[in-house]
Design an enzyme around this catalytic site. Sequence first.
Site, PDB file in Angstrom:
ATOM      1  N   CYS A 124      -9.103  -2.235 -11.758  1.00  0.00           N
ATOM      2  CA  CYS A 124      -8.786  -1.147 -10.825  1.00  0.00           C
ATOM      3  C   CYS A 124      -7.510  -1.428 -10.029  1.00  0.00           C
ATOM      4  O   CYS A 124      -7.177  -0.673  -9.121  1.00  0.00           O
ATOM      5  CB  CYS A 124      -9.957  -0.855  -9.897  1.00  0.00           C
ATOM      6  SG  CYS A 124     -10.393  -2.245  -8.848  1.00  0.00           S
ATOM      7  N   HIS A 167       0.796  -1.219   0.000  1.00  0.00           N
ATOM      8  CA  HIS A 167       0.000   0.000   0.000  1.00  0.00           C
ATOM      9  C   HIS A 167       0.831   1.273   0.000  1.00  0.00           C
ATOM     10  O   HIS A 167       0.467   2.269  -0.634  1.00  0.00           O
ATOM     11  CB  HIS A 167      -0.992   0.010   1.177  1.00  0.00           C
ATOM     12  CG  HIS A 167      -1.901   1.162   1.085  1.00  0.00           C
ATOM     13  ND1 HIS A 167      -1.692   2.312   1.793  1.00  0.00           N
ATOM     14  CD2 HIS A 167      -2.941   1.412   0.257  1.00  0.00           C
ATOM     15  CE1 HIS A 167      -2.598   3.192   1.448  1.00  0.00           C
ATOM     16  NE2 HIS A 167      -3.375   2.674   0.519  1.00  0.00           N
ATOM     17  N   GLU A 175     -10.968 -10.688  -7.739  1.00  0.00           N
ATOM     18  CA  GLU A 175      -9.580 -10.655  -7.277  1.00  0.00           C
ATOM     19  C   GLU A 175      -9.162 -11.964  -6.613  1.00  0.00           C
ATOM     20  O   GLU A 175      -8.053 -12.079  -6.096  1.00  0.00           O
ATOM     21  CB  GLU A 175      -9.339  -9.462  -6.342  1.00  0.00           C
ATOM     22  CG  GLU A 175     -10.339  -9.309  -5.220  1.00  0.00           C
ATOM     23  CD  GLU A 175     -10.149  -8.027  -4.415  1.00  0.00           C
ATOM     24  OE1 GLU A 175      -9.113  -7.359  -4.537  1.00  0.00           O
ATOM     25  OE2 GLU A 175     -11.067  -7.701  -3.653  1.00  0.00           O
ATOM     26  N   ASP A 211      -4.489  -8.117  -6.021  1.00  0.00           N
ATOM     27  CA  ASP A 211      -4.725  -9.360  -5.292  1.00  0.00           C
ATOM     28  C   ASP A 211      -4.809 -10.550  -6.234  1.00  0.00           C
ATOM     29  O   ASP A 211      -4.297 -11.619  -5.924  1.00  0.00           O
ATOM     30  CB  ASP A 211      -6.019  -9.254  -4.476  1.00  0.00           C
ATOM     31  CG  ASP A 211      -5.775  -8.522  -3.174  1.00  0.00           C
ATOM     32  OD1 ASP A 211      -4.790  -8.860  -2.497  1.00  0.00           O
ATOM     33  OD2 ASP A 211      -6.549  -7.606  -2.852  1.00  0.00           O
TER      34      ASP A 211
HETATM   35  C1  PEP Z   1      -6.674  -4.975  -6.048  1.00  0.00           C
HETATM   36  O1  PEP Z   1      -6.561  -5.966  -5.316  1.00  0.00           O
HETATM   37  O2  PEP Z   1      -6.213  -4.913  -7.211  1.00  0.00           O
HETATM   38  C2  PEP Z   1      -7.370  -3.775  -5.564  1.00  0.00           C
HETATM   39  C3  PEP Z   1      -7.629  -2.759  -6.357  1.00  0.00           C
HETATM   40  O3  PEP Z   1      -7.693  -3.734  -4.237  1.00  0.00           O
HETATM   41  P1  PEP Z   1      -6.652  -3.373  -3.067  1.00  0.00           P
HETATM   42  O4  PEP Z   1      -5.367  -2.944  -3.707  1.00  0.00           O
HETATM   43  O5  PEP Z   1      -7.311  -2.302  -2.278  1.00  0.00           O
HETATM   44  O6  PEP Z   1      -6.557  -4.675  -2.366  1.00  0.00           O
HETATM   45 MG    MG Z   2      -7.709  -6.116  -3.516  1.00  0.00          MG
END
Ligand code: PEP
Ligand code: MG
Length: 587
Positions: free
Chosen positions: A513, A198, A442, A466
Amino acid sequence: MDSGVKNEITVAGIAASQGIAYGQIFVYLQSDVEVPGYQVEPEKRIDEVARFDRALVVTRQQISKIKNEVEKNIGPEEAGIFDAHLMVLEDEALIGETIREFEATGSNIETCFHKISSRYVQAFSEIDDEYLRERAGDLRDVAQRVLQNLLGQAENALSRLADQRIVVAGEITPSESATLDRSAALALVMDSGSKTSHAVIVARSMKIPAVVGMRNLTQRVTNGDWAIVDGYDGVVILNPSESTLFRYGQIQERKKSFEARLLESNRQPAVTLDGHRVTLMANIEKAEEVVKAKAFAADGIGLYRTEFLFLNSARFPTEQEQFVAYKSVAEAMAPLPVIIRTLDLGGDKLMAGRSDLFPKETNPFMGFRAIRFCLENQDIFKEQLRAILMASVHGKVKLMYPMISGSEELARANVILAECRADLRARGVPFDEALEIGIMIEIPSAATTADLLAKDCSFFSIGTNDLIQYLLAIDRVNDRIAHLYEPTHPAVLRTLRHVVDEAHRCNLPVSVCGEMAGDPVYAPLLLGLGVDSLSLSPAWLPSVKYIVRNMTMADARALAAEAMTLTSPKEIYARCDAFFRSRVHME
Ligand code: PEP
Ligand code: MG
């Protein structure tokens, strides 16, 4: 600077966010970092206790100052929480026990304070009373500050950098990166981490360079060292020489003029050379980020990561607080769509001080996360669902569940949603009856059963961050295996193609996304595979729009078709990179 004295050293890691930064290093001390331990000689013990007293006084002054600022800028109620922090510093038991521990062991005061305060935090967080549990968060915050003062790091906490700094850390958790001082961080460098951890997502959203997987850099540098962070090649250059600085200065200049051109062309629509309009949406974590999404001309919010309302707090935001946040985003973007994703807590996104709800897990990413947590904590889930439903009359809101693994789970979530709808209806509270429900794809099982899931929802959004970690069995935050995290692995491409085909067979639109969508090298591949829209960090919209406007959809489809025939992830990446380079000219 003293680069003339020290030798230039280049340390290699993993390039995680592009860009070049030059500046002084701040080494971030984490809450769970090992506090240095040593014995204090008997004749110095009085000084050691005095040092502790001074740290407590300084901490009290700092907290009082923050309290005054908050009171002035936000309000007395919000400032009130700092009274609880100040009370921790008066706590006889905590202070007294620390001194007794010191007298008994002769260990340095940091070690004693860390030991006693951690024991208190643990005890509070296990109490079956919400008010007392919240005190665990207060206690942890204050203890962290006292430790920083003892270790001489007070003025450089992550959320309040003393000046423009390159942040070098062992690891930065999602809740820590959410507080990062965005006005002063020049670059992020971490010993651990990978491209989708993150902190890197935050660095990319700020368009600052990030290099991760540096192993033990934190132990090799000290506060104030000068360095260049090269987020293109994934290297950190300590004590750069004049000639290195000159070379990087030129790269930075070229980059600046390219960025200016990107911004210029961002005013134009995202239409390919053969006339296909591509929908480019924005990922946000906080309601305030809509401003950025609008400034970069997003076609809507494709992913609102609501869990960031919950992190850094031991208390859940109320239904009303959530409603206010969701409504403000919906209104700001109207009539453009806003996809609000329900809570994705768990994994590495843990609420501070709530170890009662999130017990330590051996495999947190495979554990009690997102929809799994919500289905077991229905009161929390329902508050959020009602808040989203109520916000839905203030714009074009869509709702999305994360981490759906199969049809039954989706059905269970939808039953709870139906109860919330019935509840609001009975109370005469308005909401959008036609609210669209979508899911994140995901988890591999969701991708495999996309045809079944498509029957019970209106859209898919593929979370590649993910999906790739689960498909390839590569922990997305583990630097040791980060080089194996390959978005162009044939398994990933086949899965994407399968999901797109199944969705389209049922007339469902598909978006991506994950971070892949915000990388202009991958964007053509995704579009070529048939993905209908992309959702990405706002700061990357100009770059992705640039490549969209400089390619044809026919070429993107040919790229994807060719990629589907190749076996090597590196070769597929090379084709994507060549596609990108032949259409973008930095000079
Ligand atoms: C993902 O897993 O690609 C996603 C957009 O969700 P996060 O990164 O918040 O897990
Ligand atoms: Mg995710």
